[in-house]
Scaffold this motif. Structure first.
Motif, PDB file in Angstrom:
ATOM      1  N   GLU A   1      -0.974  -0.467   6.402  1.00 40.74           N
ATOM      2  CA  GLU A   1      -2.305  -0.855   5.938  1.00 40.74           C
ATOM      3  C   GLU A   1      -2.907   0.171   4.993  1.00 40.74           C
ATOM      4  O   GLU A   1      -3.733  -0.174   4.146  1.00 40.74           O
ATOM      5  N   ASP A   2      -2.513   1.459   5.128  1.00 37.03           N
ATOM      6  CA  ASP A   2      -3.035   2.478   4.217  1.00 37.03           C
ATOM      7  C   ASP A   2      -1.931   3.288   3.525  1.00 37.03           C
ATOM      8  O   ASP A   2      -2.218   4.168   2.727  1.00 37.03           O
ATOM      9  N   GLY A   3      -0.675   2.998   3.852  1.00 39.89           N
ATOM     10  CA  GLY A   3       0.446   3.679   3.212  1.00 39.89           C
ATOM     11  C   GLY A   3       0.637   5.125   3.627  1.00 39.89           C
ATOM     12  O   GLY A   3       1.302   5.885   2.927  1.00 39.89           O
ATOM     13  N   LYS A   4       0.091   5.500   4.779  1.00 33.52           N
ATOM     14  CA  LYS A   4       0.167   6.900   5.220  1.00 33.52           C
ATOM     15  C   LYS A   4       1.021   7.039   6.471  1.00 33.52           C
ATOM     16  O   LYS A   4       1.174   6.090   7.246  1.00 33.52           O
TER      17      LYS A   4
ATOM     18  N   TYR B   1       1.538   9.149  10.048  1.00 34.12           N
ATOM     19  CA  TYR B   1       0.757   9.873  11.050  1.00 34.12           C
ATOM     20  C   TYR B   1       1.666  10.401  12.150  1.00 34.12           C
ATOM     21  O   TYR B   1       2.743   9.850  12.398  1.00 34.12           O
TER      22      TYR B   1
ATOM     23  N   ASN C   1       0.806  -1.221   0.000  1.00 30.78           N
ATOM     24  CA  ASN C   1       0.000   0.000   0.000  1.00 30.78           C
ATOM     25  C   ASN C   1       0.840   1.272   0.000  1.00 30.78           C
ATOM     26  O   ASN C   1       0.292   2.372   0.115  1.00 30.78           O
ATOM     27  N   ASN C   2       2.146   1.137  -0.133  1.00 27.89           N
ATOM     28  CA  ASN C   2       3.017   2.311  -0.138  1.00 27.89           C
ATOM     29  C   ASN C   2       2.705   3.161  -1.372  1.00 27.89           C
ATOM     30  O   ASN C   2       2.594   2.624  -2.477  1.00 27.89           O
TER      31      ASN C   2
ATOM     32  N   TYR D   1       4.415   5.080  10.365  1.00 27.17           N
ATOM     33  CA  TYR D   1       3.958   4.690   9.034  1.00 27.17           C
ATOM     34  C   TYR D   1       2.972   3.545   9.192  1.00 27.17           C
ATOM     35  O   TYR D   1       3.275   2.536   9.822  1.00 27.17           O
ATOM     36  N   ASN D   2       1.786   3.674   8.624  1.00 30.30           N
ATOM     37  CA  ASN D   2       0.766   2.634   8.668  1.00 30.30           C
ATOM     38  C   ASN D   2       0.786   1.893   7.331  1.00 30.30           C
ATOM     39  O   ASN D   2       0.320   2.412   6.312  1.00 30.30           O
TER      40      ASN D   2
END
Length: 142
Positions: A106-109, A111, A70-71, A103-104
């Motif tokens: 699962e969604d490539g974001k 936070y 998901n990156n 870095y998550n």
């Protein structure tokens, strides 16, 4: 006047010691609240970082190691999740809290991250735009 300065120096030293202790208490291996992964928090230069050291399900449905699919950067999507640094730039914010980035996968974001370590647990909070936050309680493994 000298007594006041001396008192302020002692107070500041106590605060610095408490801040250093907060960072030190975050070091180790932590299990996430869902039991899906373990993250090792370690020193990385002048800050702390965290990498994935265990996954409950390390392989995808094809039996291959899970990757960072998901990156948003296509060149990074082949990176294995196991061993991936997901926490970075963690610094003491005050006597009880650390602040950094997470870095998550699962969604490539990325936070904002807030850590409040205790002896055996750590409150972990990830936030987007300060008002949209989610938190978990991690448990010390090692």
């Amino acid at each position: 006047m000298k007594k006041i300065w001396f008192g302020l120096i002692l107070f500041a030293s106590g605060v610095q010691a408490a801040v250093a202790q907060t960072a030190h208490s975050a070091l180790g291996i932590w299990a996430d609240e869902d039991g899906k992964s373990n993250i090792e928090i370690a020193r990385c230069g002048g800050s702390l970082c965290g990498r994935v050291v265990w996954l409950k399900e390390p392989n995808n449905e094809n039996g291959q190691p899970k990757t960072d699919i998901n990156n948003p950067d296509a060149a990074q999507r082949g990176r294995p999740l196991l061993g991936l640094t997901i926490i970075s730039n963690v610094q003491p914010e005050d006597e009880t809290q650390l602040k950094g980035l997470v870095y998550n996968a699962e969604d490539g974001k990325i936070y904002d991250l807030y850590l409040k370590p205790q002896r055996t647990t750590m409150e972990v909070e990830g936030c987007f735009a300060v008002i949209l936050c989610g938190s978990q309680i991690w448990t010390r493994v090692q």
